[in-house]
Design an enzyme around this catalytic site. Sequence first.
Site, PDB file in Angstrom:
ATOM      1  N   ASP A  53       0.828  -1.199   0.000  1.00 50.66           N
ATOM      2  CA  ASP A  53       0.000   0.000   0.000  1.00 50.66           C
ATOM      3  C   ASP A  53       0.866   1.254   0.000  1.00 50.66           C
ATOM      4  O   ASP A  53       2.046   1.212   0.359  1.00 50.66           O
ATOM      5  CB  ASP A  53      -0.891   0.037   1.249  1.00 50.66           C
ATOM      6  N   TYR A 111       5.331 -10.132   7.243  1.00 53.79           N
ATOM      7  CA  TYR A 111       5.158  -8.698   7.444  1.00 53.79           C
ATOM      8  C   TYR A 111       5.368  -8.390   8.922  1.00 53.79           C
ATOM      9  O   TYR A 111       4.964  -9.168   9.791  1.00 53.79           O
ATOM     10  CB  TYR A 111       3.749  -8.248   7.057  1.00 53.79           C
TER      11      TYR A 111
END
Length: 263
Positions: A53, A111
């Site tokens: 993102d 992540y």
Amino acid sequence: MTHPYFLTVAYAGAGFHGWQIQTELRSGQGDLWAALRALDPEAPMPQGTGRTDAGVHARAQGTLVRTSRAWEPYRLLAALNAHLRDDIRVMAAQPAPEAFFPRQHAVAKRYVYRLGQGPAADPLAAAFRWHVRGAAPLDLEAMAAAAAPLLGTHDFTSFRCAECVAKTPIRTLYGLRCEAHEGGVDLVFEGTSFLMHQVRIMAGTLVEVGRGRRRPDSLGALVAVRDRSLAGPTAPPHGLCLERVWYEAQWGIGEPSPWGERS
């Protein structure tokens, strides 16, 4: 004939509108392609392992590039970095097998969502941590207990943003750890792949648990109800980083996944 190379690309997300190339906005893919074309004007667009993102960082965006001539890997790395700005760098380069494609052949990702704690945000870490203000520190035991029902294979609709276009909300989460560090906490997510904003919504929901605003035993029911409106807020992007990717062992790219291959 083209020559394929696998690159490990790192970037600080604040300067980018995500990895995927944009028409007018800056992107990781766009910057890398411009650098590649400075060396090889006919080079096709680099292909990454996955999207990040806007504002999200990456330490290990696996990327396939093709060049019209053979390069010694370090010279390709150095040449690309000479044409890149300081907030994006090629960290490693190696020849890639002809049929390898990073997005298709990735089997697991890690992540890390970084949280800051304390009376004030650390100015040396603020660009990479979401500072959670509060008189009391987050309850890490409660957060760890809340994470347990998220492990395994589930329909993660409750943690999927409305703009997500994935064909299925079914994902497998191998690990979710809360690791305390001086001045903060790292939330480590390991799984096959993730839905759009999934990690950030999970992080926002776990922070609510850590603040005592949500019961630690409530997340199993939240998964089952499949309703995004009942989950916590989407944590801001600057705390999130793509840290590692594992690929199918047959390609010889990095170490094999500790969870094995996908079925």
